[in-house]
Design an enzyme around this catalytic site. Sequence first.
Site, PDB file in Angstrom:
ATOM      1  N   ASP A  12      56.755 100.187  -1.092  1.00 17.98           N
ATOM      2  CA  ASP A  12      55.389  99.928  -1.563  1.00 17.98           C
ATOM      3  C   ASP A  12      55.114  98.454  -1.846  1.00 17.98           C
ATOM      4  O   ASP A  12      54.304  98.115  -2.713  1.00 17.98           O
ATOM      5  CB  ASP A  12      55.090 100.760  -2.838  1.00 17.98           C
ATOM      6  N   LYS A  15      53.610  96.473   2.816  1.00 21.09           N
ATOM      7  CA  LYS A  15      53.931  96.301   4.247  1.00 21.09           C
ATOM      8  C   LYS A  15      52.731  96.623   5.134  1.00 21.09           C
ATOM      9  O   LYS A  15      52.473  95.932   6.122  1.00 21.09           O
ATOM     10  CB  LYS A  15      55.113  97.228   4.627  1.00 21.09           C
ATOM     11  N   GLY A  39      53.898 105.578   2.685  1.00 26.51           N
ATOM     12  CA  GLY A  39      52.444 105.548   2.528  1.00 26.51           C
ATOM     13  C   GLY A  39      52.041 104.093   2.627  1.00 26.51           C
ATOM     14  O   GLY A  39      52.337 103.304   1.729  1.00 26.51           O
ATOM     15  N   HIS A  40      51.459 103.718   3.748  1.00 30.27           N
ATOM     16  CA  HIS A  40      51.122 102.310   3.998  1.00 30.27           C
ATOM     17  C   HIS A  40      49.607 102.145   3.959  1.00 30.27           C
ATOM     18  O   HIS A  40      48.888 102.789   4.719  1.00 30.27           O
ATOM     19  CB  HIS A  40      51.682 101.861   5.356  1.00 30.27           C
ATOM     20  N   GLN A 224      59.648 102.218   3.830  1.00 20.35           N
ATOM     21  CA  GLN A 224      60.423 102.154   2.585  1.00 20.35           C
ATOM     22  C   GLN A 224      60.833 100.702   2.292  1.00 20.35           C
ATOM     23  O   GLN A 224      60.229  99.785   2.826  1.00 20.35           O
ATOM     24  CB  GLN A 224      61.667 103.061   2.648  1.00 20.35           C
TER      25      GLN A 224
END
Length: 424
Positions: A12, A15, A39-40, A224
């Site tokens: 988080d 990225k 979750g991007h 990640q």
Amino acid sequence: MNKCIIGLQWGDEGKGKIVDILAEKSDIVVRYGGGANAGHTVVVGNDKFALHLLPSGSIRPDVKCLITNGVVLDPEVILGEIDKLAKANISLKNRLLISENAHVVLDYHKKEDQLREEALGKNKIGTTIRGIGPCYCDKVGRSFAIRMADFLDLESLKSKLQAIVEYKNKVFSAIYNAAPMSSDEIFDKCKLYAKKLKPFITDTTEFLHKSLTEGKSILFEGAQGSLLDLDHGTFPFVTSSNSSSLGMSAGCGVPAKYVDEFIGVIKAYTTRVGAGPFPSEQDNDTGQYIRDRGHEYGTTTGRPRRCGWFDAVAVAYSITIGGIDSVALLHLDTLSGLKELNICRAYNIEGKETTFFPSNINKLAKAAPVYETMQGWDEEITEAETFDDLPANAKDYVCKIEEIIGKPITMIGVGPKRSQTIFR
Ligand code: GDP
Ligand code: IMO
Ligand code: MG
């Protein structure tokens, strides 16, 4: 130029934002590892996209998006994302390529993830319950794995699923006393997934090497963070893949020598979701201040993220194992208003000072942070466009981090939007 974006903390870091920015000058963006545990977030103007499987380059209409062998793909999640983008008039037709060798996450993986975590009770890992660990287990175990190529032969898929679900049901019942699953129901869902995903399934390794020969510009999108790496992170409080840059080659079949720049992404502080040691954690008003200002709640699970001071020992380790060339530092704006800022520059472990991160959690759990204290700044900096627009203390803070980690900070985030980025 080919670039690889890697999170240098516990995920988080931002990225998605950096990939979206660099995708403007890329022909191809590649997701090569992890699954829907990621979750991007990409924020363009007033639109916010939270992507779990589609590469963050998807928002740019001319970019080819690849999901390669190392990814564990949940068909339900990706179809939901494709639909969501379609509603925003973003089409993936003829530009999304999914590897035939990517492994498939199915309902029994998610169920097993949940049952295992429940059984562990207070010793749980704090996974995202997206079926990641169980799917990678099946991949390594081989006998019960389903890959995207299996969607191209439904008859054989049906009999494979019967055998797998029969086995899983025995485990669910014997170990967890849980209700059985229906192989027919899972197969019916797979038929639907197969119909919709078939046009995208291909040999991504061949495509990538052809593209390299043609001189195309490729952006590799890590998921990640390096400290969640299965082999080099804070095991067992890690994910089930090599989430440091070391996983890039294995995940997509492109040797690291083809990558011109490995760009690490960090936050100006540290966060972590799930369990595991976190030496610079601030489980207090400071942590809450950062959580509130940074909206530090999980993109995938909505859980509050644990927040703490910037840990330069941890980041320097990720840089070292990952061969990182330069760094993007995000969320500098979140720190406005704090009187003093601490940077963890060493650990004291049983009376001995060290600057090398011990990934063994028995040692890490004993690490007391040694801080360098910096003066904070009051001004909001979300409108800063150049480095010189920043208050002197903010510039000093960035330079101090740069000095300790030993790599240039070339991008600075002062807000979630694409436009809120300072290039140095
Ligand atoms: P990722 O998993 O590394 O892509 O990061 P996430 O999307 O899970 O979390 C990063 C969060 O920070 C998202 O909500 C982003 O929109 C937001 N964000 C990214 N960069 C910045 C920044 O520089 N400042 C602020 N305030 N928010 C940012
Ligand atoms: P992005 O790509 C933050 C964490 C989980 C848990 C551990 C294992 O958005 O940075 P898993 O579901 O993978 O078995 O969970 O890893 N985790 C993440 N934390 N960001 C992520 O991805 C994460 N993906 C997994 O919270 O502690
Ligand atoms: Mg995330």
